[in-house]
Design a protein around this motif. Structure first.
Motif, PDB file in Angstrom:
ATOM      1  N   ALA A  57      44.259  20.114  52.944  1.00  0.00           N
ATOM      2  CA  ALA A  57      43.924  19.104  51.945  1.00  0.00           C
ATOM      3  C   ALA A  57      44.056  19.607  50.512  1.00  0.00           C
ATOM      4  CB  ALA A  57      42.496  18.614  52.175  1.00  0.00           C
ATOM      5  N   GLU A  58      44.267  20.903  50.339  1.00  0.00           N
ATOM      6  CA  GLU A  58      44.294  21.458  48.983  1.00  0.00           C
ATOM      7  C   GLU A  58      45.435  20.904  48.133  1.00  0.00           C
ATOM      8  OE1 GLU A  58      44.285  25.661  49.571  1.00  0.00           O
ATOM      9  OE2 GLU A  58      42.182  25.674  50.199  1.00  0.00           O
ATOM     10  N   ARG A  59      46.520  20.510  48.768  1.00  0.00           N
ATOM     11  CA  ARG A  59      47.683  20.012  48.023  1.00  0.00           C
ATOM     12  C   ARG A  59      47.714  18.488  47.915  1.00  0.00           C
ATOM     13  NH1 ARG A  59      52.797  23.605  49.909  1.00  0.00           N
ATOM     14  NH2 ARG A  59      51.790  25.615  49.617  1.00  0.00           N
ATOM     15  N   ILE A  60      46.743  17.829  48.486  1.00  0.00           N
ATOM     16  CA  ILE A  60      46.754  16.371  48.531  1.00  0.00           C
ATOM     17  C   ILE A  60      45.872  15.810  47.424  1.00  0.00           C
ATOM     18  CG2 ILE A  60      46.156  14.349  49.920  1.00  0.00           C
ATOM     19  CD1 ILE A  60      46.688  16.118  52.390  1.00  0.00           C
ATOM     20  N   THR A  61      46.409  14.869  46.689  1.00  0.00           N
ATOM     21  CA  THR A  61      45.629  14.171  45.679  1.00  0.00           C
ATOM     22  C   THR A  61      44.976  12.970  46.351  1.00  0.00           C
ATOM     23  OG1 THR A  61      47.225  14.804  43.996  1.00  0.00           O
ATOM     24  CG2 THR A  61      45.715  13.010  43.456  1.00  0.00           C
ATOM     25  N   PRO A  62      43.634  12.884  46.308  1.00  0.00           N
ATOM     26  CA  PRO A  62      42.959  11.755  46.955  1.00  0.00           C
ATOM     27  C   PRO A  62      43.328  10.426  46.296  1.00  0.00           C
ATOM     28  CG  PRO A  62      41.389  13.469  46.347  1.00  0.00           C
ATOM     29  CD  PRO A  62      42.703  13.826  45.720  1.00  0.00           C
ATOM     30  N   VAL A  63      43.526   9.429  47.127  1.00  0.00           N
ATOM     31  CA  VAL A  63      43.821   8.079  46.657  1.00  0.00           C
ATOM     32  C   VAL A  63      42.968   7.116  47.464  1.00  0.00           C
ATOM     33  CG1 VAL A  63      45.597   6.296  46.494  1.00  0.00           C
ATOM     34  CG2 VAL A  63      46.201   8.687  46.104  1.00  0.00           C
ATOM     35  N   THR A  64      42.289   6.221  46.790  1.00  0.00           N
ATOM     36  CA  THR A  64      41.496   5.214  47.478  1.00  0.00           C
ATOM     37  C   THR A  64      42.367   3.988  47.701  1.00  0.00           C
ATOM     38  OG1 THR A  64      39.506   5.998  46.379  1.00  0.00           O
ATOM     39  CG2 THR A  64      39.402   3.809  47.375  1.00  0.00           C
ATOM     40  N   VAL A 100      48.879  14.640  63.945  1.00  0.00           N
ATOM     41  CA  VAL A 100      48.604  14.771  62.510  1.00  0.00           C
ATOM     42  C   VAL A 100      48.464  16.240  62.139  1.00  0.00           C
ATOM     43  CG1 VAL A 100      46.887  14.308  60.710  1.00  0.00           C
ATOM     44  CG2 VAL A 100      47.630  12.473  62.236  1.00  0.00           C
ATOM     45  N   SER A 101      47.779  17.003  62.974  1.00  0.00           N
ATOM     46  CA  SER A 101      47.610  18.436  62.707  1.00  0.00           C
ATOM     47  C   SER A 101      48.951  19.159  62.735  1.00  0.00           C
ATOM     48  CB  SER A 101      46.663  19.052  63.736  1.00  0.00           C
ATOM     49  OG  SER A 101      45.400  18.452  63.652  1.00  0.00           O
ATOM     50  N   ALA A 102      49.773  18.863  63.735  1.00  0.00           N
ATOM     51  CA  ALA A 102      51.083  19.505  63.836  1.00  0.00           C
ATOM     52  C   ALA A 102      51.967  19.136  62.651  1.00  0.00           C
ATOM     53  CB  ALA A 102      51.757  19.116  65.154  1.00  0.00           C
ATOM     54  N   LEU A 103      51.941  17.883  62.251  1.00  0.00           N
ATOM     55  CA  LEU A 103      52.729  17.443  61.107  1.00  0.00           C
ATOM     56  C   LEU A 103      52.277  18.157  59.833  1.00  0.00           C
ATOM     57  CD1 LEU A 103      54.852  15.605  59.825  1.00  0.00           C
ATOM     58  CD2 LEU A 103      53.091  13.853  59.639  1.00  0.00           C
ATOM     59  N   ALA A 104      50.981  18.244  59.640  1.00  0.00           N
ATOM     60  CA  ALA A 104      50.456  18.908  58.442  1.00  0.00           C
ATOM     61  C   ALA A 104      50.863  20.379  58.426  1.00  0.00           C
ATOM     62  CB  ALA A 104      48.938  18.754  58.394  1.00  0.00           C
ATOM     63  N   LEU A 105      50.766  21.055  59.560  1.00  0.00           N
ATOM     64  CA  LEU A 105      51.173  22.461  59.626  1.00  0.00           C
ATOM     65  C   LEU A 105      52.668  22.608  59.379  1.00  0.00           C
ATOM     66  CD1 LEU A 105      49.028  23.744  62.624  1.00  0.00           C
ATOM     67  CD2 LEU A 105      48.798  24.340  60.202  1.00  0.00           C
ATOM     68  N   LEU A 108      53.362  22.352  55.736  1.00  0.00           N
ATOM     69  CA  LEU A 108      52.968  23.554  55.006  1.00  0.00           C
ATOM     70  C   LEU A 108      54.057  24.626  55.063  1.00  0.00           C
ATOM     71  CD1 LEU A 108      49.190  24.037  55.840  1.00  0.00           C
ATOM     72  CD2 LEU A 108      50.214  23.557  53.634  1.00  0.00           C
ATOM     73  N   PHE A 109      54.689  24.755  56.232  1.00  0.00           N
ATOM     74  CA  PHE A 109      55.707  25.780  56.389  1.00  0.00           C
ATOM     75  C   PHE A 109      57.069  25.351  55.844  1.00  0.00           C
ATOM     76  CE2 PHE A 109      52.644  27.093  59.653  1.00  0.00           C
ATOM     77  CZ  PHE A 109      52.439  28.408  59.215  1.00  0.00           C
ATOM     78  N   LEU A 110      57.320  24.069  55.766  1.00  0.00           N
ATOM     79  CA  LEU A 110      58.631  23.587  55.325  1.00  0.00           C
ATOM     80  C   LEU A 110      58.716  23.290  53.840  1.00  0.00           C
ATOM     81  CD1 LEU A 110      59.462  21.200  58.297  1.00  0.00           C
ATOM     82  CD2 LEU A 110      60.332  23.507  57.900  1.00  0.00           C
ATOM     83  N   LEU A 111      57.574  23.111  53.183  1.00  0.00           N
ATOM     84  CA  LEU A 111      57.596  22.816  51.747  1.00  0.00           C
ATOM     85  C   LEU A 111      57.999  24.056  50.960  1.00  0.00           C
ATOM     86  CD1 LEU A 111      54.404  20.629  51.279  1.00  0.00           C
ATOM     87  CD2 LEU A 111      56.759  19.881  51.164  1.00  0.00           C
ATOM     88  N   PRO A 112      58.877  23.904  49.971  1.00  0.00           N
ATOM     89  CA  PRO A 112      59.241  25.063  49.148  1.00  0.00           C
ATOM     90  C   PRO A 112      58.015  25.594  48.407  1.00  0.00           C
ATOM     91  CG  PRO A 112      60.551  23.107  48.560  1.00  0.00           C
ATOM     92  CD  PRO A 112      59.541  22.690  49.573  1.00  0.00           C
ATOM     93  N   GLY A 113      57.907  26.874  48.324  1.00  0.00           N
ATOM     94  CA  GLY A 113      56.781  27.492  47.635  1.00  0.00           C
ATOM     95  C   GLY A 113      55.526  27.538  48.440  1.00  0.00           C
ATOM     96  N   ALA A 114      55.614  27.225  49.720  1.00  0.00           N
ATOM     97  CA  ALA A 114      54.411  27.228  50.558  1.00  0.00           C
ATOM     98  C   ALA A 114      54.023  28.631  50.921  1.00  0.00           C
ATOM     99  CB  ALA A 114      54.662  26.424  51.830  1.00  0.00           C
TER     100      ALA A 114
END
Length: 114
Positions: A57-64, A100-105, A108-114
């Motif tokens: 969640a550290e990289r996610i900006t919360p949106v209501t 959801v957990s697998a997608l999030a992981l 994390l590994f596929l994003l540049p600079g991760a």
């Protein structure tokens, strides 16, 4: 077909994960919150899941979302299921949590600079 009950420990683990992910209906979340307050073992399970999921969640900006969107999602996810689908309600929730957990992981590994 008779539903196959989950082992109570597995059901608690799944509920703790869903609570930590925030995917429970309002009523289920209220019941789980009471368990967190009253049952140290269950509270520990929730804490473990929150600790596992926090880095995601550290990289996610919360949106209501607009209220109508939340209502539509709740209606879609938490409406009463036909009896034949009640068998797999926990299975599908487990699949959802795992996906959801697998997608999030993966992100994390596929994003540049991760």
């Amino acid at each position: 077909m008779t539903p196959v009950p989950l082992n109570p420990a597995d059901a608690d683990e799944l509920l703790a994960a869903e609570y930590a992910l925030g995917v429970l209906s309002d009523q289920e979340r209220a019941r789980a919150s009471l368990r967190v307050a009253a049952e140290p073992d269950f509270a520990e399970r929730v804490t473990v899941w929150q600790d596992r999921l926090a880095p995601l969640a550290e990289r996610i900006t919360p949106v209501t979302p607009p209220r109508r969107v939340k209502e539509m999602v709740d209606l879609t996810l938490f409406r009463e299921l036909p009896p034949r689908l009640h068998i797999s309600r926990w299975l599908w929730r487990g699949v959802l949590v795992a996906t959801v957990s697998a997608l999030a992981l993966a992100l994390l590994f596929l994003l540049p600079g991760a």
